[in-house]
Design an enzyme around this catalytic site. Structure first.
Site, PDB file in Angstrom:
ATOM      1  N   ASP A 159      37.356 -22.921  93.934  1.00 44.94           N
ATOM      2  CA  ASP A 159      38.117 -24.112  93.828  1.00 44.94           C
ATOM      3  C   ASP A 159      39.559 -23.588  93.400  1.00 44.94           C
ATOM      4  O   ASP A 159      40.618 -24.136  93.859  1.00 44.94           O
ATOM      5  CB  ASP A 159      37.679 -25.480  93.010  1.00 44.94           C
ATOM      6  N   ASP A 178      33.878 -23.759  86.544  1.00 42.91           N
ATOM      7  CA  ASP A 178      34.705 -24.850  86.313  1.00 42.91           C
ATOM      8  C   ASP A 178      35.329 -25.431  87.482  1.00 42.91           C
ATOM      9  O   ASP A 178      35.911 -24.698  88.218  1.00 42.91           O
ATOM     10  CB  ASP A 178      35.768 -24.257  85.291  1.00 42.91           C
ATOM     11  N   GLY A 184      35.144 -16.785  85.213  1.00 44.09           N
ATOM     12  CA  GLY A 184      36.197 -15.855  84.255  1.00 44.09           C
ATOM     13  C   GLY A 184      35.692 -15.882  82.826  1.00 44.09           C
ATOM     14  O   GLY A 184      36.495 -15.505  82.181  1.00 44.09           O
ATOM     15  N   LYS A 212      36.451 -11.367  91.665  1.00 44.01           N
ATOM     16  CA  LYS A 212      35.292 -11.727  91.945  1.00 44.01           C
ATOM     17  C   LYS A 212      34.907 -11.133  93.145  1.00 44.01           C
ATOM     18  O   LYS A 212      33.730 -11.001  93.308  1.00 44.01           O
ATOM     19  CB  LYS A 212      35.699 -13.244  91.839  1.00 44.01           C
ATOM     20  N   ASP A 271      31.512 -20.382  91.516  1.00 47.32           N
ATOM     21  CA  ASP A 271      32.167 -20.588  90.318  1.00 47.32           C
ATOM     22  C   ASP A 271      31.716 -21.708  89.434  1.00 47.32           C
ATOM     23  O   ASP A 271      30.866 -22.534  90.055  1.00 47.32           O
ATOM     24  CB  ASP A 271      33.650 -20.873  90.976  1.00 47.32           C
ATOM     25  N   ASN A 317      41.710 -18.216  90.858  1.00 44.49           N
ATOM     26  CA  ASN A 317      40.904 -16.872  90.621  1.00 44.49           C
ATOM     27  C   ASN A 317      39.776 -16.976  91.339  1.00 44.49           C
ATOM     28  O   ASN A 317      39.009 -15.767  91.315  1.00 44.49           O
ATOM     29  CB  ASN A 317      40.510 -16.763  89.088  1.00 44.49           C
TER      30      ASN A 317
END
Length: 270
Positions: A220, A11, A44, A197, A9, A223
């Site tokens: 984290d 962010d 995302g 995901k 991921d 999503n």
């Protein structure tokens, strides 16, 4: 079994809060690449929003891949779409109807640009457009034709209380009809039920001839949950992750501000 693919991921995971990759994390990922481990950015965001970070890591071309829009789209880094789970004009109307439940912005995201009907744009939505380097088009409802499709929709607001209001008023059937995630306190993301995901990482791994047990994932937020629900993945939660992600993880590393990815890779992989 040895790890052969890292699904990471962006962010709050790869990136610090100031949207940079720490030198220690960069070095560890370069060592992983040199060892033949495939690195797949999983976000995302659209491709435009991850490409700069991919290039910083030395990832480019038709043999490198990204999972985008929370798994609704998988593209190689040349832009070719491998997997796509779109929403359509009927979903567009449903999502607009749900927007009435609270005072939030709603945008519809495609690989080319973001669209909104809102004339008053929150700071959060402006930042989202800037960070993803995607154009934000403000249109009237009549501008959207019946063949309109989009990868993901996002409700967001600078005031988390308004997002709480929306979240608590969404009907049960909405959660049964769409993949709905609260990715940040100010953000609710909506995609196709076929899009996540976790599914996308698993499908890409299979296309590359890898088993789920050869995949390590890092995340984290909400999503990322679908990745953590696939038990065969080696699941690493960041130290700054929300509790539900930590509870599902096989290992909890340090935070995104303290080289959490690098520390996990050196302990578990390299």
């Amino acid at each position: 079994m040895a790890i052969k693919m890292l699904a990471i991921d962006l962010d709050g995971t790869l990136l610090t809060d100031s949207k940079t990759i720490l030198p220690g994390t960069y070095k560890a990922l370069q060592e992983a690449k040199a060892a033949g481990i495939k690195i797949v950015l999983t976000s995302g965001r659209p491709l435009s929003g991850i490409k700069g970070y991919a290039e910083e890591l030395g990832l480019s071309g038709s043999e490198e891949y990204a999972i985008l829009f929370n798994g609704a789209v998988v593209q190689n880094l040349d832009g070719r779409v491998l997997i796509s789970h779109d929403l359509d004009f009927g979903d567009f109307n449903t999502l607009l109807h749900m927007q009435r439940l609270s005072d939030v912005n709603l945008d519809f995201e495609t690989p080319d640009r973001f669209y909104t009907l809102d004339k008053r744009i929150s700071i959060r939505l402006q930042i989202d457009g800037a960070e993803t380097k995607n154009q934000l088009w403000i249109q009237d409802r009549s501008d959207f034709k019946k063949d309109f499709t989009f990868a993901k929709a996002v409700y967001q607001c600078d005031d988390p209380d308004q997002v709480d209001r929306l979240w608590n008023r969404l009907p049960d059937w909405f959660f049964q009809s769409y993949a709905v995630v609260r990715s940040w306190p100010e953000v609710v993301e909506v995609g196709s039920l076929a899009a996540s995901k976790g599914y996308a990482v698993s499908e890409l791994a299979s296309r590359l001839g890898l088993s789920n047990s050869e995949v390590m994932i890092f995340g984290d937020q909400g999503n990322d949950r679908s990745m953590f629900e696939i038990l065969d993945f080696k699941r690493v939660a960041m130290g700054n992750a929300i509790d539900e992600i930590k509870d599902l993880a096989d290992y909890v590393t340090d935070t995104n501000e303290r080289d959490g990815i690098a520390k996990a890779l050196r302990k578990l992989v390299l």
